[in-house]
Scaffold this active site. Sequence first.
Site, PDB file in Angstrom:
ATOM      1  N   ASP A  94       5.967  55.532  16.181  1.00  0.00           N
ATOM      2  CA  ASP A  94       5.749  54.253  15.217  1.00  0.00           C
ATOM      3  C   ASP A  94       6.733  54.764  13.979  1.00  0.00           C
ATOM      4  O   ASP A  94       6.276  55.580  13.418  1.00  0.00           O
ATOM      5  CB  ASP A  94       4.450  53.605  14.907  1.00  0.00           C
TER       6      ASP A  94
ATOM      7  N   SER B  80      -2.370  49.040  19.745  1.00  0.00           N
ATOM      8  CA  SER B  80      -1.163  47.873  20.116  1.00  0.00           C
ATOM      9  C   SER B  80      -1.059  47.936  21.440  1.00  0.00           C
ATOM     10  O   SER B  80      -0.083  47.928  22.027  1.00  0.00           O
ATOM     11  CB  SER B  80       0.072  48.663  19.297  1.00  0.00           C
TER      12      SER B  80
ATOM     13  N   GLU C 287       5.152  43.508  24.101  1.00  0.00           N
ATOM     14  CA  GLU C 287       5.689  42.674  23.113  1.00  0.00           C
ATOM     15  C   GLU C 287       6.831  42.777  22.300  1.00  0.00           C
ATOM     16  O   GLU C 287       7.293  42.087  21.485  1.00  0.00           O
ATOM     17  CB  GLU C 287       4.264  42.691  22.069  1.00  0.00           C
ATOM     18  N   ASN C 288       7.386  43.910  22.466  1.00  0.00           N
ATOM     19  CA  ASN C 288       8.841  44.361  22.007  1.00  0.00           C
ATOM     20  C   ASN C 288       9.840  43.216  22.027  1.00  0.00           C
ATOM     21  O   ASN C 288      11.000  43.179  21.356  1.00  0.00           O
ATOM     22  CB  ASN C 288       9.129  45.813  22.073  1.00  0.00           C
ATOM     23  N   TRP C 289       9.935  42.560  23.047  1.00  0.00           N
ATOM     24  CA  TRP C 289      10.761  41.531  23.464  1.00  0.00           C
ATOM     25  C   TRP C 289      10.777  40.508  22.294  1.00  0.00           C
ATOM     26  O   TRP C 289      11.833  39.798  22.266  1.00  0.00           O
ATOM     27  CB  TRP C 289      10.441  40.905  24.846  1.00  0.00           C
TER      28      TRP C 289
ATOM     29  N   SER D  29       7.260  48.364  24.251  1.00  0.00           N
ATOM     30  CA  SER D  29       5.986  47.417  24.836  1.00  0.00           C
ATOM     31  C   SER D  29       6.452  46.224  25.112  1.00  0.00           C
ATOM     32  O   SER D  29       7.380  45.755  25.021  1.00  0.00           O
ATOM     33  CB  SER D  29       4.906  47.341  23.525  1.00  0.00           C
TER      34      SER D  29
END
Length: 243
Positions: free
Chosen positions: A23, A199, A70-72, A68
């Site tokens: 991160d 996360s 969710e990174n989309w 991840s």
Amino acid sequence: MAAKAKPVPVPSVVPRHVAIIMDGNGRWAKARFLPRIAGHRQGVEAVRRISRAARSFGIEVLTLYAFSSENWRRPEEEVRDLMGLLRHFLAAELDELVSEGVKLKIIGGWRMLSPDIVAQLEGAMARTADNPGPTLVIALNYGGQAEIIAATQALAEQARRGEIDPADIDEARFEAALETQGLPPLDLLIRTSGEQRLSNFLLWQAAYAELLFVDALWPDFDEAKLGEALEQYARRQRRFGGL
């Protein structure tokens, strides 16, 4: 003449399996008035450094949270840049992984990526499948909750077909249905950049892992900082619920 870097001492206790939430790339770039892609490029350099450092420390498995599920949600341009860096990393690093005896393993919904990347990943894993050395695990399009749901569905389907008795589903059988099956238990999970959350990363596997949150942004994380993290790990007492 530049001063020669001091060798980083090997900690007295080295974890078998280390995972890292990488991160801080964006904040690294913002602090230098650079575009986010510049931070991601430096993050790739950190991946190279840390994967080599992990091998030098004797870590058996290094698992990196690269992208991840969710990174989309990030801007399309940034996602495209990240996929481009992934392509470049695979092309540039595969020969070294092969020569160093490293086995590459991918976890997550990576088969949903673009066909050319899927082909690259399949080829890279095939070339390294028989390597005897340490394992580099890259989590791509990965989410811990989705992994747990998929394992639950797989076991439920086996039970529906009469292949297993639901009463026989225990921790060992559940772990065998996870994507990390066959890997040693997670010992140490590190997150860079000062954030203190998982996360959605390795939620089941982190149950008894040591957690370490460090302030360094990922592009600044190097062999010395990894060594410091391992020293902290070595000083901890792992009781696994006992005394």
